[in-house]
Motif scaffolding. Structure first.
Motif, PDB file in Angstrom:
ATOM      1  N   MET A   1     -27.028  11.655  -8.784  1.00  0.00           N
ATOM      2  CA  MET A   1     -28.215  11.096  -9.430  1.00  0.00           C
ATOM      3  C   MET A   1     -28.925  10.142  -8.464  1.00  0.00           C
ATOM      4  SD  MET A   1     -30.077  10.862 -12.253  1.00  0.00           S
ATOM      5  CE  MET A   1     -29.096  11.316 -13.686  1.00  0.00           C
ATOM      6  N   LYS A   2     -30.252  10.284  -8.365  1.00  0.00           N
ATOM      7  CA  LYS A   2     -31.065   9.376  -7.569  1.00  0.00           C
ATOM      8  C   LYS A   2     -31.896   8.511  -8.508  1.00  0.00           C
ATOM      9  CE  LYS A   2     -29.926  11.106  -3.491  1.00  0.00           C
ATOM     10  NZ  LYS A   2     -29.138  10.333  -2.503  1.00  0.00           N
ATOM     11  N   TYR A   3     -32.156   7.285  -8.065  1.00  0.00           N
ATOM     12  CA  TYR A   3     -32.937   6.346  -8.855  1.00  0.00           C
ATOM     13  C   TYR A   3     -34.017   5.725  -7.965  1.00  0.00           C
ATOM     14  CZ  TYR A   3     -28.553   6.539 -11.520  1.00  0.00           C
ATOM     15  OH  TYR A   3     -27.441   6.961 -12.192  1.00  0.00           O
TER      16      TYR A   3
ATOM     17  N   LEU B   1     -33.318   7.933   0.529  1.00  0.00           N
ATOM     18  CA  LEU B   1     -32.638   8.747  -0.480  1.00  0.00           C
ATOM     19  C   LEU B   1     -31.971   9.969   0.151  1.00  0.00           C
ATOM     20  CD1 LEU B   1     -35.350   8.536  -3.275  1.00  0.00           C
ATOM     21  CD2 LEU B   1     -33.106   7.423  -3.297  1.00  0.00           C
TER      22      LEU B   1
ATOM     23  N   ASP C   1     -28.481   5.748  -3.148  1.00  0.00           N
ATOM     24  CA  ASP C   1     -28.613   6.113  -4.560  1.00  0.00           C
ATOM     25  C   ASP C   1     -29.932   5.632  -5.158  1.00  0.00           C
ATOM     26  OD1 ASP C   1     -25.837   7.045  -4.672  1.00  0.00           O
ATOM     27  OD2 ASP C   1     -25.309   4.922  -4.560  1.00  0.00           O
ATOM     28  N   PHE C   2     -30.401   4.472  -4.681  1.00  0.00           N
ATOM     29  CA  PHE C   2     -31.523   3.798  -5.338  1.00  0.00           C
ATOM     30  C   PHE C   2     -32.458   3.217  -4.290  1.00  0.00           C
ATOM     31  CE2 PHE C   2     -32.818  -0.552  -7.031  1.00  0.00           C
ATOM     32  CZ  PHE C   2     -33.908  -0.092  -7.755  1.00  0.00           C
TER      33      PHE C   2
ATOM     34  N   LEU D   1     -38.052  13.866  -4.870  1.00  0.00           N
ATOM     35  CA  LEU D   1     -36.957  13.682  -5.825  1.00  0.00           C
ATOM     36  C   LEU D   1     -36.608  14.984  -6.540  1.00  0.00           C
ATOM     37  CD1 LEU D   1     -37.974  10.220  -7.330  1.00  0.00           C
ATOM     38  CD2 LEU D   1     -35.805  10.716  -6.185  1.00  0.00           C
TER      39      LEU D   1
ATOM     40  N   ASP E   1     -30.847  15.727 -10.010  1.00  0.00           N
ATOM     41  CA  ASP E   1     -31.216  14.850 -11.121  1.00  0.00           C
ATOM     42  C   ASP E   1     -31.673  13.486 -10.605  1.00  0.00           C
ATOM     43  OD1 ASP E   1     -30.648  16.724 -13.052  1.00  0.00           O
ATOM     44  OD2 ASP E   1     -28.564  16.073 -13.290  1.00  0.00           O
ATOM     45  N   PHE E   2     -32.670  12.930 -11.289  1.00  0.00           N
ATOM     46  CA  PHE E   2     -33.180  11.620 -10.872  1.00  0.00           C
ATOM     47  C   PHE E   2     -33.825  10.915 -12.057  1.00  0.00           C
ATOM     48  CE2 PHE E   2     -36.789  14.462 -10.404  1.00  0.00           C
ATOM     49  CZ  PHE E   2     -37.875  13.720 -10.837  1.00  0.00           C
ATOM     50  N   ARG E   3     -33.976   9.593 -11.889  1.00  0.00           N
ATOM     51  CA  ARG E   3     -34.685   8.748 -12.856  1.00  0.00           C
ATOM     52  C   ARG E   3     -35.617   7.843 -12.078  1.00  0.00           C
ATOM     53  NH1 ARG E   3     -31.994   8.853 -17.908  1.00  0.00           N
ATOM     54  NH2 ARG E   3     -32.685   6.765 -18.521  1.00  0.00           N
ATOM     55  N   LEU E   4     -36.852   7.723 -12.550  1.00  0.00           N
ATOM     56  CA  LEU E   4     -37.929   7.042 -11.811  1.00  0.00           C
ATOM     57  C   LEU E   4     -38.664   6.095 -12.759  1.00  0.00           C
ATOM     58  CD1 LEU E   4     -39.965   6.716  -9.417  1.00  0.00           C
ATOM     59  CD2 LEU E   4     -41.073   8.806 -10.247  1.00  0.00           C
TER      60      LEU E   4
ATOM     61  N   SER F   1     -35.403  13.182 -15.149  1.00  0.00           N
ATOM     62  CA  SER F   1     -35.575  14.607 -14.871  1.00  0.00           C
ATOM     63  C   SER F   1     -34.890  15.491 -15.904  1.00  0.00           C
ATOM     64  CB  SER F   1     -35.044  14.946 -13.478  1.00  0.00           C
ATOM     65  OG  SER F   1     -33.653  14.654 -13.387  1.00  0.00           O
TER      66      SER F   1
END
Length: 403
Positions: free
Chosen positions: A1-3, A287, A292-293, A332, A337-340, A367
């Motif tokens: 997971m990327k943020y 990234l 991760d962030f 991304l 999967d990612f959250r932005l 995502s």
């Protein structure tokens, strides 16, 4: 997971007569932000705790997930950390702005003509700070070059309880007399501020700037005092390897104190002429190399707000959307999967040209579709109407991390 967080400093605003009663967010063409808002979660968040000044220091610490009532000691120590200043236990750091004051003979009757001395570039500013250090430094006080108009002074064995010391960007166009540091313990600061006018009046840099029609850096302004802070390491706090991308010492200093990787981007100025694309590229590179962030801070909307530049504030939001957010989102999508999250740290309304402490709009996109329901376009009014509010702002980042 990327943020990722894209922090648009000072982006929130009030309806502005110069923009036909709209806010810059409402007027700007920002298709990526609006799409993310429509397909994610939209709400408001309080980034400035009750009783605290609505500075970018307090607000960004909050967005990053720190309780400022516990960790905040002042603005300048955060900037000092990025400049490379190792503060001792008894040292007090101050922000040292290079400013332009009007020409009245009586110091107290001068007007704050320009809080950033024509947005002086660092090379010229360094020459002036060196002159200031030669005149006032080397003993109880020392001056250090920062970035553009933003520099640092350290008072060895200094005091912090000096009454209210007003940031210069809060008094643009006003006579400075009632805003001077008049607490008895601040007398050495006031003396240096006043003496700097004579010291810098005929400085070679200012002669050069005058010949070019630019505002001179003809005085220093000291404010934002504080002692060495201690921030919990970011990985220990949130379990992520984090990077920060910014043009300003304040945000980079927070990153260094928190153990984050701090990225330097060539051409990053903190204004609308900044290297937007370079910031996006730096964030993407972090990234892709395994972080991760990433926290991407963009100063331009705030600077435009302080200067009352309505059209430029709109354009700065559009450039962030086009040159930063769009390529970051595209990258991304190729990483899994990612959250932005996208938000300002505080409002900087064009009509008053300084910060306020009102809650700000935010959007959170996941995502996997777990953040919602959305609302678009992404504006102050839409976020308010969504009815979702986070009062304890330092907890919002836990929603980004899905906790």
């Amino acid at each position: 997971m990327k943020y990722a967080i894209v922090l648009c400093d000072g982006m929130a605003d009030l309806p502005c007569p110069a923009l036909d009663g709209l806010t810059p967010m409402a007027l700007a063409h920002k298709p990526t932000m609006d799409w993310l808002a429509a397909h994610g979660e939209v709400g408001t968040v309080r980034t400035v705790q009750e009783g605290m000044s609505p500075g970018s220091d307090v607000a960004n610490l909050t967005v990053m997930g720190y309780d400022t009532q516990e960790c905040y000691t002042g603005r300048s120590p955060l900037e000092a950390a990025n400049i490379g200043i190792e503060l001792g236990e008894d040292d007090v750091a101050f922000r040292c702005n290079l400013v332009t004051l009007s020409g009245e003979a009586d110091y107290a009757k001068k007007t704050m003509a320009d809080y950033c001395a024509g947005d002086i570039h660092t090379a010229q500013a360094d020459a002036i700070i060196r002159t200031v250090q030669e005149a006032f430094g080397g003993g109880e006080f020392d001056f250090y070059t920062g970035t553009a108009y933003r520099h640092c002074m350290v008072w060895h064995g200094g005091k912090t309880a000096l009454g209210k010391i007003t940031p210069p960007h809060d008094i643009t166009g006003r006579v400075i007399g009632e805003y001077l540091p008049l607490h008895p313990d601040a007398a050495p600061l006031l003396a240096m501020m006043e003496k700097s006018c004579a010291l810098l009046a005929d400085h070679p840099v200012n002669r050069e700037r005058a010949a070019q029609g630019l505002n001179p850096a003809n005085a220093i302004w000291l404010w934002g005092q504080g002692k060495r802070p201690r921030l919990q390491n970011y990985r220990e706090r949130f379990g992520v390897n984090a990077s920060v991308v910014s043009a300003v010492d304040l945000i980079k200093g927070i990153g260094r104190l928190a153990g984050m990787t701090v990225c330097d981007v060539e051409g990053a100025t903190g204004y609308i002429d900044t290297n937007f694309a370079g910031k996006a590229a730096a964030a993407i590179a972090e990234l892709r190399r395994g972080q991760d962030f990433v926290y991407v801070h963009l100063e331009a909307p705030d600077e435009c707000g302080h200067r009352g530049e309505a059209e430029n504030k709109v354009r700065s939001i559009e450039e962030i959307d086009r040159q930063v957010l769009a390529p970051l989102l595209d990258a991304l999508r190729g990483m899994g999967d990612f959250r932005l999250m996208v938000l300002p740290d505080h409002p900087t309304p064009l009509t008053i040209r300084t910060h306020t402490a009102q809650p700000v709009p935010y959007l959170l996109y996941a995502s996997d579709g777990s953040a919602g329901p959305g609302a678009a376009p992404f504006t102050e009014a839409t976020a308010q109407a969504a009815g979702r509010h986070t009062e304890e702002g330092c907890l919002l980042i836990r929603r980004l991390f899905g906790r």
